[in-house]
Write a protein that holds these residues in place. Structure first.
Motif, PDB file in Angstrom:
ATOM      1  N   MET A   1       0.824  -1.026   0.163  1.00 54.76           N
ATOM      2  CA  MET A   1      -0.057   0.048  -0.121  1.00 54.76           C
ATOM      3  C   MET A   1       0.756   1.292   0.091  1.00 54.76           C
ATOM      4  N   THR A   2       0.351   2.088  -0.687  1.00 49.61           N
ATOM      5  CA  THR A   2       1.238   3.702  -0.906  1.00 49.61           C
ATOM      6  C   THR A   2       1.050   4.270   0.417  1.00 49.61           C
ATOM      7  N   LYS A   3       2.224   4.695   0.908  1.00 48.81           N
ATOM      8  CA  LYS A   3       2.344   5.171   2.388  1.00 48.81           C
ATOM      9  C   LYS A   3       2.817   6.535   2.240  1.00 48.81           C
ATOM     10  N   ILE A   4       1.897   7.595   2.724  1.00 51.64           N
ATOM     11  CA  ILE A   4       2.332   9.011   2.577  1.00 51.64           C
ATOM     12  C   ILE A   4       2.687   9.375   4.235  1.00 51.64           C
ATOM     13  N   LEU A   5       3.753  10.139   4.070  1.00 53.53           N
ATOM     14  CA  LEU A   5       4.208  10.937   5.489  1.00 53.53           C
ATOM     15  C   LEU A   5       3.547  12.263   5.451  1.00 53.53           C
ATOM     16  N   ILE A   6       2.770  12.494   6.546  1.00 56.06           N
ATOM     17  CA  ILE A   6       2.557  13.876   6.743  1.00 56.06           C
ATOM     18  C   ILE A   6       3.141  14.577   7.976  1.00 56.06           C
ATOM     19  N   VAL A   7       3.751  15.483   7.458  1.00 57.28           N
ATOM     20  CA  VAL A   7       4.595  16.191   8.523  1.00 57.28           C
ATOM     21  C   VAL A   7       4.011  17.564   8.665  1.00 57.28           C
ATOM     22  N   GLU A   8       3.314  17.522   9.819  1.00 54.04           N
ATOM     23  CA  GLU A   8       2.432  18.792   9.862  1.00 54.04           C
ATOM     24  C   GLU A   8       2.068  18.939  11.575  1.00 54.04           C
ATOM     25  N   ASP A   9       2.426  20.094  12.117  1.00 53.98           N
ATOM     26  CA  ASP A   9       2.404  20.080  13.632  1.00 53.98           C
ATOM     27  C   ASP A   9       0.942  20.684  13.890  1.00 53.98           C
ATOM     28  N   GLU A  10       0.017  20.902  13.057  1.00 54.74           N
ATOM     29  CA  GLU A  10      -1.260  21.419  13.246  1.00 54.74           C
ATOM     30  C   GLU A  10      -2.383  20.357  13.389  1.00 54.74           C
ATOM     31  N   PRO A  11      -2.580  19.825  14.329  1.00 53.77           N
ATOM     32  CA  PRO A  11      -3.563  18.650  14.462  1.00 53.77           C
ATOM     33  C   PRO A  11      -4.802  18.677  13.587  1.00 53.77           C
ATOM     34  N   ARG A  12      -5.239  19.732  13.448  1.00 58.92           N
ATOM     35  CA  ARG A  12      -6.594  20.149  12.667  1.00 58.92           C
ATOM     36  C   ARG A  12      -6.272  19.620  11.228  1.00 58.92           C
ATOM     37  N   ILE A  13      -5.079  20.104  10.646  1.00 61.09           N
ATOM     38  CA  ILE A  13      -4.856  19.880   9.217  1.00 61.09           C
ATOM     39  C   ILE A  13      -4.291  18.593   9.006  1.00 61.09           C
ATOM     40  N   SER A  18      -5.085  13.420   6.912  1.00 64.94           N
ATOM     41  CA  SER A  18      -4.963  11.797   6.876  1.00 64.94           C
ATOM     42  C   SER A  18      -6.297  11.090   6.873  1.00 64.94           C
ATOM     43  N   ARG A  19      -7.245  11.648   7.322  1.00 66.92           N
ATOM     44  CA  ARG A  19      -8.567  10.948   7.164  1.00 66.92           C
ATOM     45  C   ARG A  19      -8.867  11.022   5.548  1.00 66.92           C
ATOM     46  N   TYR A  26      -4.906   5.319   0.718  1.00 63.34           N
ATOM     47  CA  TYR A  26      -3.534   5.497   1.178  1.00 63.34           C
ATOM     48  C   TYR A  26      -3.352   5.342   2.616  1.00 63.34           C
ATOM     49  N   GLU A  27      -2.237   4.701   2.642  1.00 63.51           N
ATOM     50  CA  GLU A  27      -1.875   4.420   4.345  1.00 63.51           C
ATOM     51  C   GLU A  27      -1.095   5.840   4.719  1.00 63.51           C
ATOM     52  N   THR A  28      -1.294   6.383   6.031  1.00 60.94           N
ATOM     53  CA  THR A  28      -0.768   7.540   6.327  1.00 60.94           C
ATOM     54  C   THR A  28      -0.076   7.482   7.628  1.00 60.94           C
ATOM     55  N   VAL A  29       0.906   8.420   7.918  1.00 55.82           N
ATOM     56  CA  VAL A  29       1.898   8.274   9.109  1.00 55.82           C
ATOM     57  C   VAL A  29       1.949   9.567   9.418  1.00 55.82           C
ATOM     58  N   ARG A  30       1.407  10.222  10.606  1.00 57.07           N
ATOM     59  CA  ARG A  30       1.319  11.558  11.269  1.00 57.07           C
ATOM     60  C   ARG A  30       2.788  11.792  11.944  1.00 57.07           C
ATOM     61  N   ARG A  43      14.487   6.850   6.118  1.00 59.75           N
ATOM     62  CA  ARG A  43      14.347   5.452   6.686  1.00 59.75           C
ATOM     63  C   ARG A  43      13.751   4.913   5.423  1.00 59.75           C
ATOM     64  N   GLY A  44      13.229   5.443   4.448  1.00 60.93           N
ATOM     65  CA  GLY A  44      12.449   4.888   3.453  1.00 60.93           C
ATOM     66  C   GLY A  44      10.932   4.535   3.911  1.00 60.93           C
ATOM     67  N   ASP A  45      10.576   5.286   5.005  1.00 68.32           N
ATOM     68  CA  ASP A  45       9.495   4.733   5.674  1.00 68.32           C
ATOM     69  C   ASP A  45       8.133   5.615   4.982  1.00 68.32           C
ATOM     70  N   GLY A  46       7.970   5.685   3.574  1.00 66.11           N
ATOM     71  CA  GLY A  46       7.112   6.443   2.860  1.00 66.11           C
ATOM     72  C   GLY A  46       7.313   6.585   1.232  1.00 66.11           C
ATOM     73  N   ASP A  47       6.167   6.556   0.754  1.00 67.70           N
ATOM     74  CA  ASP A  47       6.368   6.959  -0.712  1.00 67.70           C
ATOM     75  C   ASP A  47       6.259   8.328  -1.261  1.00 67.70           C
ATOM     76  N   LEU A  48       5.706   9.308  -0.337  1.00 67.02           N
ATOM     77  CA  LEU A  48       5.632  10.704  -0.730  1.00 67.02           C
ATOM     78  C   LEU A  48       5.384  11.157   0.689  1.00 67.02           C
ATOM     79  N   VAL A  49       5.912  12.776   0.622  1.00 70.60           N
ATOM     80  CA  VAL A  49       6.080  13.428   2.098  1.00 70.60           C
ATOM     81  C   VAL A  49       5.211  14.542   1.533  1.00 70.60           C
ATOM     82  N   LEU A  50       4.109  14.869   2.440  1.00 71.76           N
ATOM     83  CA  LEU A  50       3.512  16.059   2.732  1.00 71.76           C
ATOM     84  C   LEU A  50       4.116  16.777   3.668  1.00 71.76           C
ATOM     85  N   LEU A  51       4.610  18.039   3.337  1.00 75.84           N
ATOM     86  CA  LEU A  51       5.583  18.605   4.280  1.00 75.84           C
ATOM     87  C   LEU A  51       5.195  20.236   4.578  1.00 75.84           C
TER      88      LEU A  51
END
Ligand code: CA
Length: 218
Positions: A1-13, A18-19, A26-30, A43-51
């Motif tokens: 499954m494609t994994k997306i890293l969401i690097v964002e400190d505002e919990p609401r966004i 991620s929802r 997609y699978e997401t990691v916050r 670490r290669g722990d994702g396929d794309l980064v939202l930064l």
């Protein structure tokens, strides 16, 4: 499954994004912290980064520069503030693949994510190579040490069997059935004849005779 890293400190966004992405399959990691985001991407722990840009410990630009400086080619979409063209320019210069300005709609973000992931898909492999011999399966061209070699259709098909199975013993019967179909009598010496042709064209050392068993590509 494609994994997306969401690097964002505002919990609401982060939770809105991620929802939505999870609903889109997609699978997401916050991750809320810049340095942690950098470590996860390296670490290669994702396929794309939202930064995001403004982050604790390291800001988004620093994360991105460090990521590129360490050779990571992971696609990065910056989440910038709409008021700031400086953010956009700086992000693209630091190696971002794209950006989305806040506030953004989910559809807008999803379209960018899909398009960046599509660009990054590995192209289907059309050539197989081993020991200096390259077969371009779609173009039906063969080269040995970058020199083009003319192979007949059967020779090409036989070479393809060897290159797809390097190091394995392939019996005459198997090669007969895969390359010639079942029209040939199992006692036929056509495989031996063609192996001789291939040795002449691709080099004498690649195909080794395994007595009583068949041939092996070395
Ligand atoms: Ca922020």
């Amino acid at each position: 499954m494609t994994k997306i890293l969401i690097v964002e400190d505002e919990p609401r966004i982060a939770s809105f994004v991620s929802r939505g992405l999870e609903a889109a399959g997609y699978e997401t990691v916050r991750i809320e912290d810049g340095a942690e985001g950098l470590a996860a991407a390296l670490r290669g722990d994702g396929d794309l980064v939202l930064l995001d840009v403004g982050l604790p410990s390291m800001d988004g630009f620093e994360v991105l520069r460090e990521l590129r400086a360490r050779g990571s080619a992971i696609p990065v979409i910056m989440l910038t503030a709409r008021s700031s063209t400086r953010d956009t320019v700086e992000g693209l210069e630091a190696g971002a693949n794209d950006y989305v300005s806040k506030p953004f709609t989910f559809e807008e973000l999803l379209a960018r994510v899909r398009s960046r992931l599509r660009e990054n898909m590995p192209q289907p492999s059309v050539s197989i190579s081993h020991g200096g011999v390259v077969l371009d399966v779609l173009a039906r061209r063969a080269t040995v040490d970058d020199r083009e070699v003319d192979l007949s259709a059967r020779e090409f098909a036989l070479a393809e069997q060897f290159l797809r199975n390097p190091g394995r013993v392939l019996s005459r019967e198997l090669l007969l059935s895969r390359v010639w179909g079942l029209d040939f009598d199992p006692g036929s010496n056509v495989v031996d004849v063609y192996v001789r042709y291939l040795r002449g064209k691709l080099g004498a050392d690649h195909i080794v005779t395994v007595r009583g068993a068949g041939y092996r590509w070395e």
